[in-house]
Scaffold this motif. Structure first.
Motif, PDB file in Angstrom:
ATOM      1  N   LEU A 256      43.930  35.044  59.545  1.00  0.00           N
ATOM      2  CA  LEU A 256      43.271  35.724  57.700  1.00  0.00           C
ATOM      3  C   LEU A 256      42.770  36.953  57.718  1.00  0.00           C
ATOM      4  O   LEU A 256      41.474  36.650  58.657  1.00  0.00           O
ATOM      5  CB  LEU A 256      43.215  34.583  57.119  1.00  0.00           C
ATOM      6  N   ASP A 257      42.754  37.604  56.950  1.00  0.00           N
ATOM      7  CA  ASP A 257      41.153  37.989  56.590  1.00  0.00           C
ATOM      8  C   ASP A 257      40.712  38.022  55.344  1.00  0.00           C
ATOM      9  O   ASP A 257      39.495  37.552  55.309  1.00  0.00           O
ATOM     10  CB  ASP A 257      41.851  39.563  56.531  1.00  0.00           C
ATOM     11  N   ALA A 258      41.472  37.651  54.327  1.00  0.00           N
ATOM     12  CA  ALA A 258      41.471  37.207  52.793  1.00  0.00           C
ATOM     13  C   ALA A 258      42.794  36.530  52.077  1.00  0.00           C
ATOM     14  O   ALA A 258      43.675  37.739  52.462  1.00  0.00           O
ATOM     15  CB  ALA A 258      40.372  38.588  52.058  1.00  0.00           C
ATOM     16  N   TRP A 259      42.423  36.387  51.289  1.00  0.00           N
ATOM     17  CA  TRP A 259      43.606  35.799  49.739  1.00  0.00           C
ATOM     18  C   TRP A 259      42.793  36.243  49.095  1.00  0.00           C
ATOM     19  O   TRP A 259      41.214  35.730  48.807  1.00  0.00           O
ATOM     20  CB  TRP A 259      44.056  34.071  49.946  1.00  0.00           C
ATOM     21  N   GLY A 260      43.769  36.839  47.865  1.00  0.00           N
ATOM     22  CA  GLY A 260      43.490  37.327  46.863  1.00  0.00           C
ATOM     23  C   GLY A 260      44.260  36.620  45.727  1.00  0.00           C
ATOM     24  O   GLY A 260      45.596  36.730  45.780  1.00  0.00           O
ATOM     25  N   TRP A 261      43.357  36.955  44.198  1.00  0.00           N
ATOM     26  CA  TRP A 261      44.920  36.708  43.583  1.00  0.00           C
ATOM     27  C   TRP A 261      43.930  37.800  42.082  1.00  0.00           C
ATOM     28  O   TRP A 261      43.203  38.189  42.166  1.00  0.00           O
ATOM     29  CB  TRP A 261      44.193  35.569  42.296  1.00  0.00           C
ATOM     30  N   TYR A 262      44.959  38.284  42.135  1.00  0.00           N
ATOM     31  CA  TYR A 262      44.808  39.308  40.809  1.00  0.00           C
ATOM     32  C   TYR A 262      45.499  39.224  39.158  1.00  0.00           C
ATOM     33  O   TYR A 262      46.643  38.405  40.434  1.00  0.00           O
ATOM     34  CB  TYR A 262      45.489  41.088  41.394  1.00  0.00           C
ATOM     35  N   ARG A 263      45.608  39.366  38.634  1.00  0.00           N
ATOM     36  CA  ARG A 263      46.054  40.167  37.678  1.00  0.00           C
ATOM     37  C   ARG A 263      46.497  41.413  37.023  1.00  0.00           C
ATOM     38  O   ARG A 263      45.465  42.143  36.588  1.00  0.00           O
ATOM     39  CB  ARG A 263      45.717  38.707  36.176  1.00  0.00           C
ATOM     40  N   GLN A 264      47.735  41.187  35.945  1.00  0.00           N
ATOM     41  CA  GLN A 264      47.236  42.302  35.560  1.00  0.00           C
ATOM     42  C   GLN A 264      48.722  42.189  33.855  1.00  0.00           C
ATOM     43  O   GLN A 264      49.362  41.819  33.820  1.00  0.00           O
ATOM     44  CB  GLN A 264      48.613  43.296  36.438  1.00  0.00           C
ATOM     45  N   THR A 265      47.864  43.259  33.184  1.00  0.00           N
ATOM     46  CA  THR A 265      49.087  43.216  31.651  1.00  0.00           C
ATOM     47  C   THR A 265      49.768  44.437  30.703  1.00  0.00           C
ATOM     48  O   THR A 265      48.921  46.049  32.073  1.00  0.00           O
ATOM     49  CB  THR A 265      47.627  42.965  30.320  1.00  0.00           C
ATOM     50  N   PRO A 266      50.474  44.947  30.437  1.00  0.00           N
ATOM     51  CA  PRO A 266      51.235  45.996  30.195  1.00  0.00           C
ATOM     52  C   PRO A 266      50.196  46.876  29.811  1.00  0.00           C
ATOM     53  O   PRO A 266      48.884  46.963  29.084  1.00  0.00           O
ATOM     54  CB  PRO A 266      51.833  45.447  29.683  1.00  0.00           C
TER      55      PRO A 266
ATOM     56  N   LEU B 199      47.370  48.142  31.862  1.00  0.00           N
ATOM     57  CA  LEU B 199      46.678  48.287  32.390  1.00  0.00           C
ATOM     58  C   LEU B 199      46.218  48.687  33.644  1.00  0.00           C
ATOM     59  O   LEU B 199      47.490  47.545  34.334  1.00  0.00           O
ATOM     60  CB  LEU B 199      45.091  46.854  31.763  1.00  0.00           C
ATOM     61  N   GLN B 200      45.326  48.378  34.534  1.00  0.00           N
ATOM     62  CA  GLN B 200      45.463  48.609  36.183  1.00  0.00           C
ATOM     63  C   GLN B 200      45.032  46.723  37.066  1.00  0.00           C
ATOM     64  O   GLN B 200      45.031  45.830  35.592  1.00  0.00           O
ATOM     65  CB  GLN B 200      44.077  49.363  36.769  1.00  0.00           C
ATOM     66  N   ARG B 201      45.906  46.477  37.907  1.00  0.00           N
ATOM     67  CA  ARG B 201      45.588  45.736  37.729  1.00  0.00           C
ATOM     68  C   ARG B 201      44.179  45.159  38.416  1.00  0.00           C
ATOM     69  O   ARG B 201      43.269  45.874  39.414  1.00  0.00           O
ATOM     70  CB  ARG B 201      46.580  45.412  39.360  1.00  0.00           C
ATOM     71  N   GLU B 202      44.083  44.032  38.158  1.00  0.00           N
ATOM     72  CA  GLU B 202      42.313  43.753  38.235  1.00  0.00           C
ATOM     73  C   GLU B 202      42.395  42.653  39.368  1.00  0.00           C
ATOM     74  O   GLU B 202      42.759  41.669  39.028  1.00  0.00           O
ATOM     75  CB  GLU B 202      40.940  43.131  37.307  1.00  0.00           C
ATOM     76  N   LEU B 203      40.968  42.684  40.158  1.00  0.00           N
ATOM     77  CA  LEU B 203      40.770  41.558  41.070  1.00  0.00           C
ATOM     78  C   LEU B 203      40.444  40.090  40.096  1.00  0.00           C
ATOM     79  O   LEU B 203      39.387  40.282  39.416  1.00  0.00           O
ATOM     80  CB  LEU B 203      39.427  41.527  41.917  1.00  0.00           C
ATOM     81  N   VAL B 204      41.066  38.810  39.799  1.00  0.00           N
ATOM     82  CA  VAL B 204      40.370  38.211  39.584  1.00  0.00           C
ATOM     83  C   VAL B 204      39.758  37.040  40.570  1.00  0.00           C
ATOM     84  O   VAL B 204      38.244  36.110  40.513  1.00  0.00           O
ATOM     85  CB  VAL B 204      41.558  36.988  39.086  1.00  0.00           C
ATOM     86  N   ALA B 205      39.792  36.591  41.946  1.00  0.00           N
ATOM     87  CA  ALA B 205      38.851  35.480  42.737  1.00  0.00           C
ATOM     88  C   ALA B 205      39.888  36.159  43.889  1.00  0.00           C
ATOM     89  O   ALA B 205      40.998  36.603  44.409  1.00  0.00           O
ATOM     90  CB  ALA B 205      39.824  33.974  42.621  1.00  0.00           C
ATOM     91  N   GLN B 206      38.514  36.050  44.556  1.00  0.00           N
ATOM     92  CA  GLN B 206      39.042  36.462  46.042  1.00  0.00           C
ATOM     93  C   GLN B 206      38.453  35.353  47.387  1.00  0.00           C
ATOM     94  O   GLN B 206      37.735  34.714  47.043  1.00  0.00           O
ATOM     95  CB  GLN B 206      38.875  37.737  47.007  1.00  0.00           C
ATOM     96  N   ILE B 207      39.077  34.702  48.327  1.00  0.00           N
ATOM     97  CA  ILE B 207      38.390  34.222  49.029  1.00  0.00           C
ATOM     98  C   ILE B 207      38.756  34.791  50.653  1.00  0.00           C
ATOM     99  O   ILE B 207      40.135  34.609  51.030  1.00  0.00           O
ATOM    100  CB  ILE B 207      39.244  32.653  49.179  1.00  0.00           C
ATOM    101  N   THR B 208      37.840  34.606  51.601  1.00  0.00           N
ATOM    102  CA  THR B 208      37.698  35.596  52.847  1.00  0.00           C
ATOM    103  C   THR B 208      37.745  34.957  54.236  1.00  0.00           C
ATOM    104  O   THR B 208      37.740  33.670  53.834  1.00  0.00           O
ATOM    105  CB  THR B 208      36.317  35.962  53.210  1.00  0.00           C
ATOM    106  N   SER B 209      37.918  34.200  55.120  1.00  0.00           N
ATOM    107  CA  SER B 209      38.057  33.658  56.374  1.00  0.00           C
ATOM    108  C   SER B 209      37.289  32.937  56.636  1.00  0.00           C
ATOM    109  O   SER B 209      37.522  32.095  56.938  1.00  0.00           O
ATOM    110  CB  SER B 209      38.907  34.734  57.756  1.00  0.00           C
ATOM    111  N   GLY B 210      35.982  33.473  55.818  1.00  0.00           N
ATOM    112  CA  GLY B 210      35.117  32.294  56.540  1.00  0.00           C
ATOM    113  C   GLY B 210      34.734  32.079  54.829  1.00  0.00           C
ATOM    114  O   GLY B 210      33.438  31.340  54.668  1.00  0.00           O
ATOM    115  N   ALA B 211      35.129  31.734  54.160  1.00  0.00           N
ATOM    116  CA  ALA B 211      35.544  30.904  52.743  1.00  0.00           C
ATOM    117  C   ALA B 211      34.296  31.045  52.046  1.00  0.00           C
ATOM    118  O   ALA B 211      33.716  30.735  50.559  1.00  0.00           O
ATOM    119  CB  ALA B 211      35.482  29.659  52.915  1.00  0.00           C
TER     120      ALA B 211
END
Length: 122
Positions: free
Chosen positions: A31-41, A43-55
C-alpha cells in the motif's frame, strides 16, 4: 489488477452520520495510501481525507473534526466515518487506492472506486 467496491452512501438529515467503506481485492505488493474524494456536478473532484501506509492522515479543512478516515489492512478496506453532516457535504464520494503492484515498481498505481452518493438534507 485491483478492484474496489464502495458501500455505505445514502440519504441522511443534517447532523447525522454515515460510514463509507471501500474494499480492495486483487494482487498488489504494498500500500502507498488510501484516499476519499468527493465531487459535485460542475466542480472538480476534491480530496476529503487521506491515510498513508505509515498511518499519517490528512483532511480537507471543511471536514476536519467531523470526518475520520481509518483502514483495516487485514481486510484491505478503508473507512470514512462522517459525523455532523451538513448539506454542503452532499456529493458523490470516491475512494482511491494507491499501491505498488510489484516489488520493483518505482511508482504506485492508482485505482478508483465506482463512487457512492451521499445526500444530506437540511
Amino acid at each position: 489488477q485491483v478492484q474496489l467496491v464502495e458501500s455505505g452512501g445514502g440519504l441522511v438529515q443534517a447532523g447525522g452520520s454515515l460510514r463509507l467503506s471501500c474494499a480492495a481485492s486483487g494482487r498488489f505488493f504494498s500500500l502507498d495510501a488510501w484516499g476519499w474524494y468527493r465531487q459535485t456536478p460542475g466542480l472538480q473532484r476534491e480530496l476529503v481525507a487521506q491515510i498513508t501506509s505509515g498511518a499519517t492522515t490528512n483532511y480537507a479543512g471543511s471536514v476536519k473534526g467531523r470526518f475520520t478516515i481509518s483502514r483495516d489492512d487485514a481486510k484491505n478496506t478503508v473507512y470514512l466515518q462522517m459525523d455532523s453532516l451538513k448539506p454542503e457535504d452532499t456529493a458523490v464520494y470516491y475512494c482511491k487506492f494507491s499501491a505498488y503492484v510489484y516489488t520493483w515498481s518505482p511508482l504506485p498505481v492508482h485505482y478508483w472506486g465506482q463512487g457512492t452518493q451521499v445526500t444530506v438534507s437540511s
